[in-house]
Scaffold this active site. Structure first.
Site, PDB file in Angstrom:
ATOM      1  N   ALA A 162      39.266  30.820  90.525  1.00  0.00           N
ATOM      2  CA  ALA A 162      38.476  30.248  89.443  1.00  0.00           C
ATOM      3  C   ALA A 162      37.071  31.099  89.508  1.00  0.00           C
ATOM      4  O   ALA A 162      36.892  31.960  90.508  1.00  0.00           O
ATOM      5  CB  ALA A 162      37.794  28.752  89.788  1.00  0.00           C
ATOM      6  N   LYS A 163      36.383  31.065  88.579  1.00  0.00           N
ATOM      7  CA  LYS A 163      35.114  31.794  88.644  1.00  0.00           C
ATOM      8  C   LYS A 163      34.107  31.052  87.716  1.00  0.00           C
ATOM      9  O   LYS A 163      34.733  30.447  86.866  1.00  0.00           O
ATOM     10  CB  LYS A 163      35.166  33.343  88.105  1.00  0.00           C
ATOM     11  CG  LYS A 163      34.186  34.163  88.797  1.00  0.00           C
ATOM     12  CD  LYS A 163      34.482  34.548  90.222  1.00  0.00           C
ATOM     13  CE  LYS A 163      33.306  35.513  90.647  1.00  0.00           C
ATOM     14  NZ  LYS A 163      33.532  35.928  92.066  1.00  0.00           N
ATOM     15  N   GLY A 164      32.925  31.061  88.095  1.00  0.00           N
ATOM     16  CA  GLY A 164      31.870  30.611  87.096  1.00  0.00           C
ATOM     17  C   GLY A 164      30.745  31.529  86.741  1.00  0.00           C
ATOM     18  O   GLY A 164      30.590  32.607  87.712  1.00  0.00           O
ATOM     19  N   VAL A 224      35.869  29.027  84.765  1.00  0.00           N
ATOM     20  CA  VAL A 224      37.316  29.254  84.228  1.00  0.00           C
ATOM     21  C   VAL A 224      38.076  28.984  85.506  1.00  0.00           C
ATOM     22  O   VAL A 224      37.865  29.537  86.542  1.00  0.00           O
ATOM     23  CB  VAL A 224      37.466  30.822  83.961  1.00  0.00           C
ATOM     24  CG1 VAL A 224      38.935  31.254  83.787  1.00  0.00           C
ATOM     25  CG2 VAL A 224      36.603  31.080  82.654  1.00  0.00           C
TER      26      VAL A 224
END
Ligand code: NAD
Length: 429
Positions: free
Chosen positions: A118-120, A73
């Protein structure tokens, strides 16, 4: 596939989302109200700019095939490329990743790091997979999100369940695909392939700079102060070690298996050796066993939650007897708990400041990678400390002038910077 995300209106306006995303939205709503921003900008800030959910098929060592799910995201790029960790945990959901990505945007803005958030994550329990399986998972996930990552687009880093080896596999997979070595596409890499000196302990160092500053702010002498640390992983173990080195008695620590306690302070190096030998802090001979939930309610000067989200909530916030909470983890305190803690006079130093040391040194690593020029550990540590303390002093100033809590003040400062970037850039076309 890249999805155009438009969460239902209620997520933004009424806070119907629950868990970490509900808390993130509630913090944003409050900052938007304080700043008097309009509904349009609120909606732009509440929704991720881009998100991608991918299938990650894995051939297991026994030949069977398993299909995992991964997300990335990208919450915001108004101030620069997106930046954020990759989490491997069975608890990963798209909503959790959305919340963590939004917090990264605020953290980067608060610390004046020129990134968006962001992050995943992959929904996986890495403990159940061999190293070779984890390598295949990482390489496939990286390939699937490859179109949206890169040194100028989105730069991943380690988080729960991932480490510098994971980053090395991501960097290699990306580099093979583009046809050249691209060290600046991830941070938190091993030193041998362009990692930064001082990155491994950066988050913990930042937590401790802020923890010690908060003690001093409260008039509590560092030598002889007491602390409890929840989570004994990359952030928590480093923070416990550095607190002990600074003269703080770390009286309790926990991990996902249990907790240990010693009134006079734990021998943290010996505990680390025990963890390396057994995989857990539980059973450490130099301490007594403790109910992990009770760790959060110990009478200590400093409580450092450094594990997962939502551990301080409506049901236990009133029992917190720590004088200061320094959030090593992202999102450990729910919005309801925040209210209780504020009413009880507990100083909560929010995650977007307290654990920002990691992204600060990740930024330094990216700068060094882009310039192919490496700094000494002393340079990195000095710049880290400077940035953390500058942000802390700025935050105290805003709190004094507004009467907001530290979290409210931090979110307001960050949201204002991101909103200004949107306003000055305008809406295309
Ligand atoms: P990690 O996987 O290295 O360690 C997590 C630790 O928490 C482990 O000791 C695990 O056993 C423990 N844990 C998990 N669930 C628990 C529970 N319910 N109770 C007690 N302990 C529990 O992860 P990490 O990188 O140290 O990340 C910890 C937190 O810090 C996360 O919220 C992460 O997003 C945040 N964070 C990490 C970094 C970084 O640089 N690694 C930077 C900023 C924020």
């Amino acid at each position: 596939m890249i999805l155009d995300t438009a969460p239902p209106r209620h997520d933004v306006a009424s806070g119907a989302a629950e868990g970490p995303l509900g808390n993130a939205h509630s913090q944003l709503r409050s900052a938007v109200a304080t700043l008097g921003l309009d509904d349009g900008i609120h909606r732009m800030l509440a929704q991720p700019r881009r998100e991608i959910t991918v299938q990650v098929p894995l051939r297991r060592d026994d030949g069977s095939v398993e299909v995992l799910t991964g997300h990335r995201v990208q919450h915001n790029f108004a101030r620069g490329p997106a930046k954020g960790g990759v989490r491997y945990s069975p608890a990963v959901t798209l909503d959790e990743v959305r919340a963590l990505a939004m917090w990264m945007t605020w953290k980067c803005a608060l610390l004046d790091v020129p990134y968006g958030g962001a992050k995943g994550g992959i929904t996986i329990d890495p403990r159940n997979y061999s190293t070779r399986e984890l390598e295949r998972v990482t390489r496939r996930y990286t390939s699937e999100i490859l179109p949206v990552i890169g040194p100028e687009r989105d730069i991943p880093a380690p988080d729960i369940g991932t480490d510098e080896q994971t980053m090395a596999w991501m960097m290699d997979t990306y580099s093979v695909a583009v046809g050249y070595t691209a060290p600046a596409m991830v941070t938190g890499k091993p030193l041998s392939i362009g990692g930064s000196r001082g990155r491994a302990a950066a988050t913990s160092k930042g937590v401790v700079h802020i923890g010690l500053a908060a003690l001093t702010h409260h008039g509590i002498p560092v030598a002889g102060a007491t602390a409890a640390v929840q989570g004994f992983g990359k952030v928590g173990a480093g923070a416990a070690r550095l607190l002990a080195e600074a003269g703080v008695a770390v009286v309790a620590v926990s991990d996902q298996y249990g907790a240990v306690h010693r009134t006079g302070g734990l021998d943290v190096p010996a505990l680390t050796t025990h963890l390396e030998a057994t995989g857990s802090v539980v059973g450490f001979p130099g301490a007594d066993p403790l109910d992990p939930a009770a760790l959060l309610e110990l009478e200590v000067d400093l409580l450092v939650p450094a594990a997962v989200e939502g551990v301080l909530h409506e049901a236990n916030a009133a029992s917190v007897r720590a004088r200061i909470v320094v959030e090593g983890a992202n999102g450990p305190t729910t919005a309801a708990a925040d209210e209780v803690l504020a009413a009880n006079g507990v100083l909560v130093v929010p995650d977007i400041l307290a654990n920002a040391g990691g992204v600060i040194v990740s930024y330094f690593e990216w700068v060094q990678g882009n310039q192919s020029y490496w700094w000494t550990e002393a340079e990195v540590d000095h710049r880290l400390e400077q940035r953390m303390l500058m942000a802390w002093n700025g935050l105290l100033k805003t709190r004094r002038s507004t009467g907001l809590t530290l979290r409210e003040a931090a979110t307001v400062i960050a949201v204002e910077k991101v909103a200004q970037a949107h306003q000055i850039r305008g809406i295309y076309p």
